[in-house]
Write an enzyme that holds these catalytic residues in place. Structure first.
Site, PDB file in Angstrom:
ATOM      1  CG  ASP A 109      -7.912  -7.860  -4.774  1.00 65.99           C
ATOM      2  OD1 ASP A 109      -8.658  -8.441  -5.574  1.00 65.99           O
ATOM      3  OD2 ASP A 109      -7.150  -8.488  -4.005  1.00 65.99           O
ATOM      4  CG  PHE A 158       0.031 -11.329  -4.552  1.00 64.84           C
ATOM      5  CD1 PHE A 158      -0.954 -10.749  -3.758  1.00 64.84           C
ATOM      6  CD2 PHE A 158       1.364 -11.133  -4.211  1.00 64.84           C
ATOM      7  CE1 PHE A 158      -0.618  -9.996  -2.642  1.00 64.84           C
ATOM      8  CE2 PHE A 158       1.701 -10.388  -3.093  1.00 64.84           C
ATOM      9  CZ  PHE A 158       0.713  -9.820  -2.306  1.00 64.84           C
TER      10      PHE A 158
HETATM   11  P1  5GP Z   1      -8.989  -4.522  -1.558  1.00 65.35           P
HETATM   12  O1  5GP Z   1      -9.367  -3.965  -0.226  1.00 65.35           O
HETATM   13  O2  5GP Z   1      -9.519  -3.764  -2.749  1.00 65.35           O
HETATM   14  O3  5GP Z   1      -9.228  -5.999  -1.634  1.00 65.35           O
HETATM   15  O4  5GP Z   1      -7.423  -4.507  -1.665  1.00 65.35           O
HETATM   16  C1  5GP Z   1      -6.733  -3.381  -1.604  1.00 65.35           C
HETATM   17  C2  5GP Z   1      -5.425  -3.573  -0.854  1.00 65.35           C
HETATM   18  O5  5GP Z   1      -4.970  -4.927  -0.771  1.00 65.35           O
HETATM   19  C3  5GP Z   1      -4.393  -2.838  -1.626  1.00 65.35           C
HETATM   20  O6  5GP Z   1      -4.253  -1.530  -1.129  1.00 65.35           O
HETATM   21  C4  5GP Z   1      -3.153  -3.664  -1.397  1.00 65.35           C
HETATM   22  O7  5GP Z   1      -2.507  -3.222  -0.234  1.00 65.35           O
HETATM   23  C5  5GP Z   1      -3.638  -5.055  -1.165  1.00 65.35           C
HETATM   24  N1  5GP Z   1      -3.572  -5.857  -2.412  1.00 65.35           N
HETATM   25  C6  5GP Z   1      -4.602  -6.260  -3.185  1.00 65.35           C
HETATM   26  N2  5GP Z   1      -4.177  -6.958  -4.244  1.00 65.35           N
HETATM   27  C7  5GP Z   1      -2.832  -7.002  -4.154  1.00 65.35           C
HETATM   28  C8  5GP Z   1      -1.795  -7.590  -4.977  1.00 65.35           C
HETATM   29  O8  5GP Z   1      -1.992  -8.195  -6.029  1.00 65.35           O
HETATM   30  N3  5GP Z   1      -0.525  -7.402  -4.547  1.00 65.35           N
HETATM   31  C9  5GP Z   1      -0.214  -6.735  -3.403  1.00 65.35           C
HETATM   32  N4  5GP Z   1       1.067  -6.625  -3.096  1.00 65.35           N
HETATM   33  N5  5GP Z   1      -1.164  -6.175  -2.607  1.00 65.35           N
HETATM   34  C10 5GP Z   1      -2.448  -6.313  -2.984  1.00 65.35           C
END
Ligand code: 5GP
Ligand code: MG
Length: 185
Positions: A109, A158
């Site tokens: 993300d 999400f």
């Molecule tokens: P980043 O650090 O890349 O922003 O996000 C990674 C972490 O955030 C993922 O491992 C996950 O745990 C959580 N995350 C990011 N986007 C989503 C989403 O759309 N749904 C859920 N359930 N978790 C997310």
């Protein structure tokens, strides 16, 4: 739980086929990196809790000698649906000298989680580090973050299911879904 689903983004059969394909690619790449020698020993570092289901399916299609070193990172505590900053819970193994590492996570993300874990691992002397994500959001922060293997592109929404949660729930849904708006109310 089923009546909380707004729509299914990726069904279980599509996930299963893609996970098998990813495992074949990963196995081929690790073997090639070792000059075709078999068996290759690798160390899998799954980022818990979201990668749990993906990990379980992926490794059963990976015919390599492997160890698993769990790391728990939280960035979406409780009912949050946007990143609250990356926090490491528990300990990462101190010595990874000479290990061939495969980091496994559920979704890319902002890219902060994978960068955070990659940096921690890189400081521990591995021979190589690769990353494998089931999902990647179609947003610049995710697309511009390096990852070696991506299962599926998903829209900037999400998502839950197949290991991903909202407030700790929905990880056991076999599909990747978007929940109804009223669930978050
Ligand atoms: P980043 O650090 O890349 O922003 O996000 C990674 C972490 O955030 C993922 O491992 C996950 O745990 C959580 N995350 C990011 N986007 C989503 C989403 O759309 N749904 C859920 N359930 N978790 C997310
Ligand atoms: Mg996660």
């Amino acid at each position: 739980m089923q009546d909380h689903i707004d729509r299914v983004l990726i069904d279980r059969h599509t996930i299963a086929a893609r996970v098998r394909e990813m495992a074949e690619q990963i196995a081929a790449d690790f073997r090639a990196a070792e000059g075709g020698c078999d068996p290759v020993h690798i160390t899998i570092v799954p980022i818990l809790t979201g990668s749990l289901i993906f990990l379980a399916d992926l490794i059963r299609h990976l015919p390599l000698m492997m160890q698993i070193k769990l790391v728990t990172v939280s960035s979406y505590p409780g009912k949050s649906t946007s990143s609250q900053g990356v926090e490491l819970q528990g300990q990462l193994p101190e010595d990874l000298t000479g290990h061939h590492i495969l980091i496994v996570d559920d979704i890319l993300d902002s890219g902060r989680t994978i960068k955070f874990v990659t940096d921690l691992i890189a400081a521990r002397g591995p021979a190589s580090v690769r990353s494998c994500m089931l999902l990647r959001k179609q947003i610049p922060s995710a697309i511009n973050t390096h990852a070696d293997y991506i299962g599926f592109e998903v829209p900037d929404e999400f998502v839950v299911g197949y290991g991903l949660d909202y407030d700790g729930f929905y990880r056991n849904l076999p599909e990747v879904v978007v929940l109804k708006k009223e669930v978050f109310a």
